[in-house]
Enzyme design. Structure first.
Site, PDB file in Angstrom:
ATOM      1  N   HIS A 121       0.807  -1.225   0.000  1.00  0.00           N
ATOM      2  CA  HIS A 121       0.000   0.000   0.000  1.00  0.00           C
ATOM      3  C   HIS A 121       0.839   1.273   0.000  1.00  0.00           C
ATOM      4  O   HIS A 121       0.366   2.321   0.420  1.00  0.00           O
ATOM      5  CB  HIS A 121      -0.941   0.005   1.220  1.00  0.00           C
ATOM      6  CG  HIS A 121      -2.010  -1.033   1.134  1.00  0.00           C
ATOM      7  ND1 HIS A 121      -2.721  -1.483   2.213  1.00  0.00           N
ATOM      8  CD2 HIS A 121      -2.486  -1.723   0.069  1.00  0.00           C
ATOM      9  CE1 HIS A 121      -3.589  -2.400   1.819  1.00  0.00           C
ATOM     10  NE2 HIS A 121      -3.460  -2.565   0.532  1.00  0.00           N
TER      11      HIS A 121
ATOM     12  N   CYS B  16       4.748  12.661  -7.650  1.00  0.00           N
ATOM     13  CA  CYS B  16       4.204  13.839  -8.333  1.00  0.00           C
ATOM     14  C   CYS B  16       3.036  13.386  -9.217  1.00  0.00           C
ATOM     15  O   CYS B  16       3.189  12.462 -10.017  1.00  0.00           O
ATOM     16  CB  CYS B  16       5.286  14.505  -9.185  1.00  0.00           C
ATOM     17  SG  CYS B  16       4.652  15.892 -10.138  1.00  0.00           S
TER      18      CYS B  16
HETATM   19  P1  NAD Z   1      -6.726  -3.208  10.822  1.00  0.00           P
HETATM   20  O1  NAD Z   1      -6.653  -2.051  11.778  1.00  0.00           O
HETATM   21  O2  NAD Z   1      -7.945  -3.354   9.988  1.00  0.00           O
HETATM   22  O3  NAD Z   1      -6.552  -4.532  11.687  1.00  0.00           O
HETATM   23  C1  NAD Z   1      -5.582  -4.616  12.686  1.00  0.00           C
HETATM   24  C2  NAD Z   1      -5.518  -6.053  13.129  1.00  0.00           C
HETATM   25  O4  NAD Z   1      -4.430  -6.156  14.026  1.00  0.00           O
HETATM   26  C3  NAD Z   1      -6.760  -6.541  13.866  1.00  0.00           C
HETATM   27  O5  NAD Z   1      -7.125  -7.814  13.358  1.00  0.00           O
HETATM   28  C4  NAD Z   1      -6.316  -6.639  15.320  1.00  0.00           C
HETATM   29  O6  NAD Z   1      -6.911  -7.732  16.002  1.00  0.00           O
HETATM   30  C5  NAD Z   1      -4.821  -6.906  15.151  1.00  0.00           C
HETATM   31  N1  NAD Z   1      -4.004  -6.419  16.258  1.00  0.00           N
HETATM   32  C6  NAD Z   1      -4.120  -5.268  16.964  1.00  0.00           C
HETATM   33  N2  NAD Z   1      -3.153  -5.156  17.882  1.00  0.00           N
HETATM   34  C7  NAD Z   1      -2.380  -6.280  17.740  1.00  0.00           C
HETATM   35  C8  NAD Z   1      -1.224  -6.758  18.407  1.00  0.00           C
HETATM   36  N3  NAD Z   1      -0.630  -6.070  19.383  1.00  0.00           N
HETATM   37  N4  NAD Z   1      -0.714  -7.949  18.012  1.00  0.00           N
HETATM   38  C9  NAD Z   1      -1.286  -8.669  17.022  1.00  0.00           C
HETATM   39  N5  NAD Z   1      -2.394  -8.271  16.369  1.00  0.00           N
HETATM   40  C10 NAD Z   1      -2.929  -7.085  16.720  1.00  0.00           C
HETATM   41  O7  NAD Z   1      -5.386  -3.162   9.960  1.00  0.00           O
HETATM   42  P2  NAD Z   1      -5.055  -3.768   8.557  1.00  0.00           P
HETATM   43  O8  NAD Z   1      -5.739  -5.072   8.367  1.00  0.00           O
HETATM   44  O9  NAD Z   1      -3.576  -3.684   8.384  1.00  0.00           O
HETATM   45  O10 NAD Z   1      -5.752  -2.673   7.618  1.00  0.00           O
HETATM   46  C11 NAD Z   1      -5.111  -2.313   6.517  1.00  0.00           C
HETATM   47  C12 NAD Z   1      -4.951  -0.802   6.257  1.00  0.00           C
HETATM   48  O11 NAD Z   1      -4.559   0.038   7.335  1.00  0.00           O
HETATM   49  C13 NAD Z   1      -3.811  -0.717   5.300  1.00  0.00           C
HETATM   50  O12 NAD Z   1      -4.283  -0.099   4.136  1.00  0.00           O
HETATM   51  C14 NAD Z   1      -2.715   0.124   5.946  1.00  0.00           C
HETATM   52  O13 NAD Z   1      -2.052   0.885   4.996  1.00  0.00           O
HETATM   53  C15 NAD Z   1      -3.486   0.938   6.930  1.00  0.00           C
HETATM   54  N6  NAD Z   1      -2.766   1.319   8.182  1.00  0.00           N
HETATM   55  C16 NAD Z   1      -1.404   1.210   8.328  1.00  0.00           C
HETATM   56  C17 NAD Z   1      -0.789   1.543   9.548  1.00  0.00           C
HETATM   57  C18 NAD Z   1       0.703   1.447   9.658  1.00  0.00           C
HETATM   58  O14 NAD Z   1       1.404   1.591   8.663  1.00  0.00           O
HETATM   59  N7  NAD Z   1       1.250   1.177  10.848  1.00  0.00           N
HETATM   60  C19 NAD Z   1      -1.546   1.950  10.619  1.00  0.00           C
HETATM   61  C20 NAD Z   1      -2.937   2.058  10.451  1.00  0.00           C
HETATM   62  C21 NAD Z   1      -3.517   1.741   9.226  1.00  0.00           C
END
Ligand code: NAD
Length: 230
Positions: free
Chosen positions: A107, A115
């Site tokens: 992503h 740009c």
């Molecule tokens: P999501 O928030 O939908 O799901 C997070 C998952 O992580 C959940 O299933 C939850 O149970 C689990 N989780 C939470 N804390 C945890 C822990 N300590 N240990 C293990 N599991 C844990 O996230 P997703 O599925 O990655 O959603 C994807 C979108 O979110 C992507 O497009 C991404 O780019 C974006 N995003 C990225 C970041 C980042 O780069 N750190 C942060 C927020 C969102």
């Protein structure tokens, strides 16, 4: 054995970065449609830039570091005799900082910009604004975060599809499985007879053959030690 790993926001939660959907269904207080779509950028570029500027500043504020899960995955790649491919949905750079090399950012990346006029991509560690100038074509206000928004095509899909066909083991870590196409990778791997394992705080889908529940900083290092036989 070929191992393909998919990580999501949960792997970075214990580094202090909020996951995607909080209990309120919002990402850092915003509706996804307001900050993570091309339409949102067209409607209100300032809000979208500010949202990612804040995320970028947080990532670089000196308090966010790779946690034991990121470090264990980098160690797995270094020490495992077979192939390890890490695919991340995360836009942070914590896998990179931990030392993972065979890494695909599905992503995009918070620390890259693109740009919209000349498609130049480069590093960015400061704020992007309506006054930012593209170093390639000199246009003003045309740099956007190099992030795949909803409705846009994720990166590296051909390479990932080929890797999933060769995979013997597919592991999903800290992702809710609510964003496609990543959510479909487990089914693609299973169709090709790969074993499937989920590491998460809670089970997200019945499609995984095995699962270990717990915080990534604990379950990932344990699983890696097991795979490495240590
Ligand atoms: P999501 O928030 O939908 O799901 C997070 C998952 O992580 C959940 O299933 C939850 O149970 C689990 N989780 C939470 N804390 C945890 C822990 N300590 N240990 C293990 N599991 C844990 O996230 P997703 O599925 O990655 O959603 C994807 C979108 O979110 C992507 O497009 C991404 O780019 C974006 N995003 C990225 C970041 C980042 O780069 N750190 C942060 C927020 C969102």
């Amino acid at each position: 054995m070929n191992i393909v790993i998919l990580t999501g926001a949960g792997v970075s939660a214990e580094s202090g970065l909020q996951t995607f959907r909080g209990a309120d269904g919002l990402w850092e207080g915003h509706r996804v449609e307001d900050v993570a779509t091309p339409d949102a950028f067209g409607r209100n570029p300032e809000l979208v830039q500010r949202f990612y500027n804040e995320r970028r500043a947080r990532l670089l504020d000196g308090t966010v570091h790779p946690n034991p899960a990121h470090l264990a995955l980098a160690r797995l790649e270094r020490e495992y005799p077979g192939q390890v491919l890490l695919i991340t949905q995360n836009i942070d750079d914590l896998h990179d900082r931990a030392g993972s090399k065979n890494l695909l950012h599905l992503h995009g990346e918070l620390l890259k910009c693109r740009c919209v006029v000349c498609a130049h991509t480069g590093e960015v560690r400061t704020d992007l604004t309506a006054r930012s100038i593209c170093p390639e074509c000199d246009s003003t206000g045309t740099l956007r975060p190099d992030i795949v928004w909803f409705g846009e095509m994720p990166y590296h899909l051909d390479e990932i599809s080929a890797a999933l066909q060769r995979a013997d083991l597919f592991v999903s870590i800290g992702t809710s499985g609510s964003v496609y196409p990543a959510a479909g990778f487990v089914a693609m791997a299973a169709r090709n007879q790969a074993s499937t394992l989920e590491l998460n705080l809670e089970a997200t889908s019945r499609e995984f053959r095995d699962r270990r529940m717990g915080p990534a900083s604990e379950v990932v290092p344990l699983w890696v030690a097991e795979v490495l036989g240590k």
